[in-house]
Design a protein around this motif. Sequence first.
Motif, PDB file in Angstrom:
ATOM      1  N   MET A 139     -21.324  76.382  71.382  1.00  0.00           N
ATOM      2  CA  MET A 139     -21.306  77.809  71.698  1.00  0.00           C
ATOM      3  C   MET A 139     -22.242  78.563  70.775  1.00  0.00           C
ATOM      4  N   ASN A 140     -23.014  79.505  71.333  1.00  0.00           N
ATOM      5  CA  ASN A 140     -23.779  80.442  70.536  1.00  0.00           C
ATOM      6  C   ASN A 140     -22.893  81.639  70.261  1.00  0.00           C
ATOM      7  N   MET A 141     -22.457  81.803  69.017  1.00  0.00           N
ATOM      8  CA  MET A 141     -21.548  82.891  68.693  1.00  0.00           C
ATOM      9  C   MET A 141     -22.255  84.223  68.867  1.00  0.00           C
ATOM     10  N   PRO A 142     -21.551  85.245  69.351  1.00  0.00           N
ATOM     11  CA  PRO A 142     -22.174  86.538  69.602  1.00  0.00           C
ATOM     12  C   PRO A 142     -22.705  87.168  68.324  1.00  0.00           C
ATOM     13  N   THR A 143     -23.890  87.750  68.431  1.00  0.00           N
ATOM     14  CA  THR A 143     -24.525  88.358  67.265  1.00  0.00           C
ATOM     15  C   THR A 143     -23.757  89.567  66.777  1.00  0.00           C
ATOM     16  N   ALA A 146     -15.656  91.291  79.614  1.00  0.00           N
ATOM     17  CA  ALA A 146     -17.079  91.536  79.351  1.00  0.00           C
ATOM     18  C   ALA A 146     -17.692  90.379  78.570  1.00  0.00           C
ATOM     19  N   TYR A 147     -16.972  89.869  77.573  1.00  0.00           N
ATOM     20  CA  TYR A 147     -17.478  88.706  76.831  1.00  0.00           C
ATOM     21  C   TYR A 147     -17.591  87.490  77.755  1.00  0.00           C
ATOM     22  N   LEU A 148     -16.662  87.356  78.690  1.00  0.00           N
ATOM     23  CA  LEU A 148     -16.752  86.268  79.665  1.00  0.00           C
ATOM     24  C   LEU A 148     -18.025  86.413  80.485  1.00  0.00           C
ATOM     25  N   GLY A 149     -18.359  87.657  80.868  1.00  0.00           N
ATOM     26  CA  GLY A 149     -19.598  87.893  81.606  1.00  0.00           C
ATOM     27  C   GLY A 149     -20.834  87.497  80.820  1.00  0.00           C
ATOM     28  N   LYS A 150     -20.757  87.571  79.496  1.00  0.00           N
ATOM     29  CA  LYS A 150     -21.878  87.174  78.639  1.00  0.00           C
ATOM     30  C   LYS A 150     -21.807  85.692  78.267  1.00  0.00           C
ATOM     31  N   ASN A 151     -20.786  85.005  78.775  1.00  0.00           N
ATOM     32  CA  ASN A 151     -20.553  83.581  78.488  1.00  0.00           C
ATOM     33  C   ASN A 151     -20.253  83.358  77.008  1.00  0.00           C
ATOM     34  N   GLU A 152     -19.745  84.377  76.337  1.00  0.00           N
ATOM     35  CA  GLU A 152     -19.310  84.234  74.947  1.00  0.00           C
ATOM     36  C   GLU A 152     -17.820  83.894  74.985  1.00  0.00           C
ATOM     37  N   LEU A 153     -17.557  82.605  75.253  1.00  0.00           N
ATOM     38  CA  LEU A 153     -16.212  82.187  75.623  1.00  0.00           C
ATOM     39  C   LEU A 153     -15.226  82.259  74.464  1.00  0.00           C
ATOM     40  N   GLN A 210     -15.207  84.328  71.964  1.00  0.00           N
ATOM     41  CA  GLN A 210     -14.848  85.724  71.743  1.00  0.00           C
ATOM     42  C   GLN A 210     -13.941  86.232  72.868  1.00  0.00           C
ATOM     43  N   SER A 211     -14.213  85.775  74.086  1.00  0.00           N
ATOM     44  CA  SER A 211     -13.378  86.158  75.223  1.00  0.00           C
ATOM     45  C   SER A 211     -11.947  85.662  75.023  1.00  0.00           C
ATOM     46  N   ILE A 212     -11.794  84.405  74.622  1.00  0.00           N
ATOM     47  CA  ILE A 212     -10.465  83.840  74.376  1.00  0.00           C
ATOM     48  C   ILE A 212      -9.752  84.611  73.270  1.00  0.00           C
ATOM     49  N   GLU A 213     -10.495  84.974  72.230  1.00  0.00           N
ATOM     50  CA  GLU A 213      -9.900  85.729  71.118  1.00  0.00           C
ATOM     51  C   GLU A 213      -9.338  87.071  71.600  1.00  0.00           C
ATOM     52  N   ASP A 214     -10.086  87.739  72.482  1.00  0.00           N
ATOM     53  CA  ASP A 214      -9.616  89.029  72.989  1.00  0.00           C
ATOM     54  C   ASP A 214      -8.405  88.872  73.899  1.00  0.00           C
ATOM     55  N   PHE A 215      -8.433  87.879  74.768  1.00  0.00           N
ATOM     56  CA  PHE A 215      -7.263  87.662  75.633  1.00  0.00           C
ATOM     57  C   PHE A 215      -6.032  87.309  74.790  1.00  0.00           C
ATOM     58  N   THR A 216      -6.257  86.556  73.723  1.00  0.00           N
ATOM     59  CA  THR A 216      -5.151  86.208  72.833  1.00  0.00           C
ATOM     60  C   THR A 216      -4.575  87.460  72.172  1.00  0.00           C
ATOM     61  N   LYS A 217      -5.452  88.347  71.730  1.00  0.00           N
ATOM     62  CA  LYS A 217      -5.007  89.595  71.112  1.00  0.00           C
ATOM     63  C   LYS A 217      -4.208  90.439  72.107  1.00  0.00           C
ATOM     64  N   LEU A 225     -10.563  76.701  80.199  1.00  0.00           N
ATOM     65  CA  LEU A 225     -11.073  75.622  81.046  1.00  0.00           C
ATOM     66  C   LEU A 225     -12.597  75.592  81.016  1.00  0.00           C
ATOM     67  N   LEU A 226     -13.218  76.777  81.104  1.00  0.00           N
ATOM     68  CA  LEU A 226     -14.678  76.847  81.007  1.00  0.00           C
ATOM     69  C   LEU A 226     -15.160  76.368  79.645  1.00  0.00           C
ATOM     70  N   ASN A 227     -14.341  76.569  78.631  1.00  0.00           N
ATOM     71  CA  ASN A 227     -14.692  76.181  77.264  1.00  0.00           C
ATOM     72  C   ASN A 227     -14.299  74.735  76.966  1.00  0.00           C
ATOM     73  N   GLN A 228     -13.948  74.001  78.030  1.00  0.00           N
ATOM     74  CA  GLN A 228     -13.590  72.582  77.937  1.00  0.00           C
ATOM     75  C   GLN A 228     -12.362  72.355  77.064  1.00  0.00           C
ATOM     76  N   GLU A 229     -11.444  73.312  77.085  1.00  0.00           N
ATOM     77  CA  GLU A 229     -10.181  73.177  76.360  1.00  0.00           C
ATOM     78  C   GLU A 229      -9.069  73.024  77.401  1.00  0.00           C
ATOM     79  N   SER A 230      -9.023  71.855  78.042  1.00  0.00           N
ATOM     80  CA  SER A 230      -8.131  71.667  79.183  1.00  0.00           C
ATOM     81  C   SER A 230      -6.655  71.696  78.787  1.00  0.00           C
ATOM     82  N   THR A 231      -6.348  71.227  77.585  1.00  0.00           N
ATOM     83  CA  THR A 231      -4.947  71.244  77.150  1.00  0.00           C
ATOM     84  C   THR A 231      -4.430  72.678  77.057  1.00  0.00           C
TER      85      THR A 231
END
Length: 565
Positions: free
Chosen positions: A3-7, A301-308, A310-317, A336-342
């Motif tokens: 993953m390329n972490m968001p700047t 929005a982070y999902l739209g940028k494929n910053e997965l 960060q997206s997961i972190e926000d949904f968790t919050k 699932l997109l981030n290959q974290e199937s468990t």
Amino acid sequence: MTMNMPTKLNSQDNVQKAALEIIEEIKAISADSECIYRGEPEDTGKIFSSLYREFADCDEELIDLELVQRDMIGEVKQYLYKKNDLDILTELQHYGGKTNLIDFTTNHLIALFFACYGALGEDGRVIVQKTAMIEDWILKPKNPRHRLSAQEIVFVQPPKGFIEPDKSQIVTIPANLKQPLLQHLRTEHNISTDTMFNDLYSFIRKQEIHRDAYSEYYSGLSLQKIGDEADSNEKEKAAYTEAVGCYTKAITLKPDFLNSYKNRGIVYTKMGDDDSAIEDYNTVIQLDPNYSKIYFYRGVAYLGKNELDQSIEDFTKEIELNPTNVLYFYRGVVSLLNQESTQALKDFSMAIELNPEFYEAYQSRGLVYAVEGKVDLAIQDFTKAIELKPDDSKTYLERGNVYAKIDDHEHAIQDFGKVIDLDPEEGTAYNDRGIAYAKKGDYERAIQDFSKTIELDPEKRVANINRGSAYADKGDLERAMQDYDKAIELDPEDNAAYYNRGESSLHLQEWEKAKSDLTTAKNMGYDIIESFRNDYENVKDFEQKTNIELPADIAAMLTPPQQSQ
């Protein structure tokens, strides 16, 4: 997945640091002398009194503001039971009258508030004024009203109606720091619109501002709805663009209007401008970290940028603040997109636990089970999703793919047929059903389905390859070669097409063509030996079944190295 972490991950810390540096800069300028301060949301050059602005187009050499003000005081005395001129001017200033008084404050943080409050797209400024330089112009109101007291006001009355500020005594407030500074002043110093505008006049004025702001806000909502329901991209874009304009006007009038930031962010996301959306959501979070659903919107929005991540972190919050089945579902999708199937399985299961009728969660969990090879569980979830929503063609397609993987061709054909019944234009279903028919040996129906796929999408080269294989298995090599030729024409880099055409050339005993195509496929990284062994056990098996003897060089190409030694 790398993953390329968001700047912008550390941008909030950097912004807060820059905001604090602004405060320290103001303090440093005023450290060595007694000062008063004025905050302005944009740079207007000179500092003007409201009375001076009334005559701004006149020759200032000819204007006597003192005379104008004395006449005004004389007239207003009949309405006020005040004898002191300063008290009268203070009262006029309080109610928005035009006077030659300029508001300053003895508190640099209050000046900073006014520099940030308004004109959010423009740089503001704080003027640090040394009192010794204008001592004769400074007037301190006696018994000031609540607002003047809260704002720690002193008045400056310049004879000409303006002050030329010393540029070295001006601190510029960058537009992007206004909101962080307002948030800092609110949380750390209790300086906000509520504390700065705390009297009846301010309330009435705020009512007017709120009315105008809400008028723009509701206009934005109406335009946003028009965009959502538009029947063309042009209409949608036009409506969304106007909606953004309305929300922006509302924010200009009311800089802490959280709903306007949120909805402008939503519209930005729909317009594909996820960066601007995230900036708006960040502003909401700065003003109110617990604002309803804001982390969800930013996660989208982070999902739209494929910053997965960060997206997961926000949904968790957001789940921590308000756990719902939808939030678990979204986090599951991103996991699932981030290959974290468990984690995805846990989230889809939690979504189902919270809402047993949530068919999308069954559908998505079925996809995870299918990828993991848990066929029975996948079919079970897809079947439940179909039970809950029998008109969703996607679920039939996915269940059909699972049946196809276990060679249950009859059930696969039934599911792909159901997809076609629900969506006759779905070319993928025709292609997949064609594969199932071909594996059953029903080449006529397979060819019909592949032909329909090509009719719906003439650029879908895989359908040409599949139809070519069906023709070849049927024994119609000439038509098979035509399909392979077409597939290569559509994509000269398709190694499977070269291999299939090469294998057909073997049956036609066109050795040079066969060798050329097989070599091309091999050089492109295609495992020609493995593919050959999918149809025949080995070269000898091919020769026995076809009664064709392969040339030695081609036979060597199709023989595993250990067998050829």
